[in-house]
Design a protein around this motif. Structure first.
Motif, PDB file in Angstrom:
ATOM      1  N   TYR A 183     -14.274 -31.137  13.431  1.00 21.48           N
ATOM      2  CA  TYR A 183     -15.122 -30.999  14.619  1.00 21.48           C
ATOM      3  C   TYR A 183     -16.389 -30.187  14.299  1.00 21.48           C
ATOM      4  O   TYR A 183     -17.507 -30.674  14.450  1.00 21.48           O
ATOM      5  CB  TYR A 183     -14.286 -30.335  15.726  1.00 21.48           C
ATOM      6  CG  TYR A 183     -14.737 -30.552  17.148  1.00 21.48           C
ATOM      7  CD1 TYR A 183     -15.963 -31.122  17.464  1.00 21.48           C
ATOM      8  CD2 TYR A 183     -13.909 -30.172  18.202  1.00 21.48           C
ATOM      9  CE1 TYR A 183     -16.347 -31.311  18.774  1.00 21.48           C
ATOM     10  CE2 TYR A 183     -14.294 -30.364  19.521  1.00 21.48           C
ATOM     11  CZ  TYR A 183     -15.518 -30.926  19.810  1.00 21.48           C
ATOM     12  OH  TYR A 183     -15.897 -31.107  21.117  1.00 21.48           O
ATOM     13  N   HIS A 190     -10.648 -22.664  16.669  1.00 24.50           N
ATOM     14  CA  HIS A 190     -11.951 -22.696  17.342  1.00 24.50           C
ATOM     15  C   HIS A 190     -11.809 -23.419  18.679  1.00 24.50           C
ATOM     16  O   HIS A 190     -11.599 -22.803  19.706  1.00 24.50           O
ATOM     17  CB  HIS A 190     -13.012 -23.361  16.429  1.00 24.50           C
ATOM     18  CG  HIS A 190     -14.345 -23.463  17.089  1.00 24.50           C
ATOM     19  ND1 HIS A 190     -15.156 -24.566  16.963  1.00 24.50           N
ATOM     20  CD2 HIS A 190     -15.016 -22.611  17.904  1.00 24.50           C
ATOM     21  CE1 HIS A 190     -16.262 -24.384  17.669  1.00 24.50           C
ATOM     22  NE2 HIS A 190     -16.202 -23.203  18.239  1.00 24.50           N
ATOM     23  N   CYS A 250      -6.871 -26.244  15.171  1.00 19.88           N
ATOM     24  CA  CYS A 250      -7.948 -25.312  14.853  1.00 19.88           C
ATOM     25  C   CYS A 250      -8.045 -24.211  15.912  1.00 19.88           C
ATOM     26  O   CYS A 250      -7.944 -24.480  17.116  1.00 19.88           O
ATOM     27  CB  CYS A 250      -9.245 -26.111  14.787  1.00 19.88           C
ATOM     28  SG  CYS A 250     -10.678 -25.153  14.313  1.00 19.88           S
TER      29      CYS A 250
HETATM   30  S1  FES Z   1     -12.554 -27.261  16.733  1.00 13.97           S
HETATM   31 FE1  FES Z   1     -12.288 -26.955  14.646  1.00 13.97          FE
HETATM   32  S2  FES Z   1     -14.177 -26.263  13.918  1.00 13.97           S
HETATM   33 FE2  FES Z   1     -14.460 -26.447  16.048  1.00 13.97          FE
END
Ligand code: FES
Ligand SMILES: [Fe+2]
Length: 454
Positions: A102, A82, A80
């Motif tokens: 997450y 993020h 991801c």
């Molecule tokens: S690490 Fe994937 S949504 Fe935050």
């Protein structure tokens, strides 16, 4: 560290033992070998419908391979953008989108970031989703086999396979139906460096009659005659070895494609029924290859046995361990009973608990971990079998070795491995295209041999 002949000496045909042990060598491999080569991701048959996906690896990178609505395939890093969590934890499936565990960021089938929880209220309209898609890798397909590459400057998959396609077409296309892989793969951990199985599959015909002597005797069929390496074996008539520009290669044992199939229906009958068509399409030399047994590696870390029909990926897990993924390779147009018979024989021999797989695994682990010792690791390994008894051939592309028991394709694999480690980029590799085979110095081996036979 790599610019001299220390790691691989192409003249002496030897390698440093550090290639199986050293962490710096491994890190350089991740960057220069795995980071720049085309790596096997899957086969179209494993994800036939739009929305189908599989998760796999490119070396240590986790990757999602996804079948797009337009029929194409895309691959992106399974992490991801993020906070880095793994996006998808399933081995395979069919999904409209991939949702991170997450905080719930949502990625489309093509890896684009399409939805972010609380985007308006908490990011205040400042998040540029277009810049935060999952990282893509290049994807190209050859005869149904899907590969990925992390280097924008690498040649196309077709160029990368190069003259090796002349050989691959014989079986990957065959009489016309082509191949498919039966999954999901069996998975196992083996405590060895990834190059030990790759070099074994690319051209170690030498070990067959020794390592596998007991198993070959049990299985029976034509290959049983190899058990024990009897001195009266006609080694030069058993087959050949081939190596090509980018380190791909194989050894072939003539007329042995169905050898481990003791029953002569199923796979053996399929080969008998289709060989004439292969001969019409590709000519007599490739018709002979079509009914031979191949031990083959596609540089760097994908191998298969044609005949035994096991298909392997050696995913590296550090310098001293691999994850082995094992599929069965079958003709797409064979009937269900024949496919099932092939799968049974492939599993019995080279499945995770297969008889021949067990023989090999012990040696692969031992050949790696013996280098734990400092004095041991200071030494070298020899792969000089058949030097000079090989060269360019008037029919077969690449360099051809005189027997399937030799180390021609071994030397070809390490020649290219070193070239990749030394080269700063693909431009430097391409600059060597006309000169790559100069390390095989007997240019007249086959011309002399053919002339002597006439
Ligand atoms: S690490 Fe994937 S949504 Fe935050
Ligand atoms: Fe083996």
């Amino acid at each position: 560290m790599t610019e001299d002949a220390h790691l691989v000496d192409n003249v002496e045909s030897s390698q440093s033992r550090e290639i199986f042990w050293d962490k710096d060598v491994y890190n350089l491999e991740l960057e220069r070998v795995f980071g720049r080569s085309w790596l096997f991701l899957g086969h179209e048959s494993l994800l036939p419908k739009p929305g189908d996906f599989i998760t796999t690896y490119m070396a240590e990178d986790k990757v999602i391979l996804s079948h797009q609505q337009d029929g194409s395939f895309r691959a992106f890093i399974n992490s991801c953008t993020h906070r880095g969590n793994q996006i998808c934890h399933a081995d395979s499936g069919n999904a409209k989108a991939f949702v991170c565990n997450y905080h719930g960021w949502v990625y489309g089938q093509d890896g684009r970031l399409v939805d972010v929880p609380l985007e308006t209220r908490c990011y205040h309209g400042q998040l540029d989703k277009a810049k935060l898609g999952a990282k893509h890798v290049r994807v190209e397909t050859y005869k149904g086999f899907i590969f990925g590459c992390g280097d924008a400057d690498a040649p196309s998959l077709e160029e990368y396979l190069g003259e090796f396609r002349w050989y691959l077409d014989t079986i990957w296309e065959g009489a016309g139906g082509g191949l498919e892989l039966l999954g999901p793969p069996m998975k196992s951990i083996l405590a060895c460096n990834w190059k030990v199985p790759t070099e074994n599959f690319v051209g170690d015909g030498y070990h067959v009659g020794w390592t596998h002597a007991g198993a070959l005797g049990q299985i029976g069929g034509e290959l049983a005659g190899l058990a024990g390496n009897r001195a009266d074996m006609p080694f030069e008539e058993l087959g050949f070895q081939f190596t090509t520009r980018h380190g791909h290669g194989f050894g072939v044992i003539n007329n042995a494609a169905a050898a481990i199939h003791v029953k002569r229906d199923g796979w053996a009958k399929y080969l008998a029924d289709t060989r004439a068509e292969v001969g019409r399409k590709f000519g007599p030399e490739r018709e002979e290859l079509y009914v031979g047994h191949w031990n083959c590696s596609i540089f760097p870390s994908c191998s298969f046995l044609y005949g035994t029909n096991t298909f392997k990926v050696w995913h590296p897990r550090g310098p001293h361990e691999i994850e082995v993924w094992t599929y069965t390779m079958v003709p797409r147009d064979a009937d269900a009973a024949t496919k099932s018979m092939i799968q049974r024989e492939a599993t019995r021999s080279f499945g995770t608990a297969g008889t021949l797989e067990s023989d090999d695994g012990e040696n692969m682990s031992s050949a790696t971990h013996v280098n734990r010792g400092n004095i041991t690791r200071d030494g070298r390994m020899d792969s000089s079998m058949g030097v000079g008894f090989e060269g360019p051939h008037p029919v077969y592309p690449g360099i051809v070795g005189s027997s399937f028991i030799g180390e021609t394709s071994h030397r070809g694999f390490y020649r290219f491995w070193k070239e990749m480690l030394d080269a700063p980029d693909w431009a430097a590799v391409k600059a060597n295209d006309d000169n790559w085979d100069s390390v095989f110095t007997n240019r007249d081996y086959w011309a002399d041999k053919i002339e002597a036979a006439e």
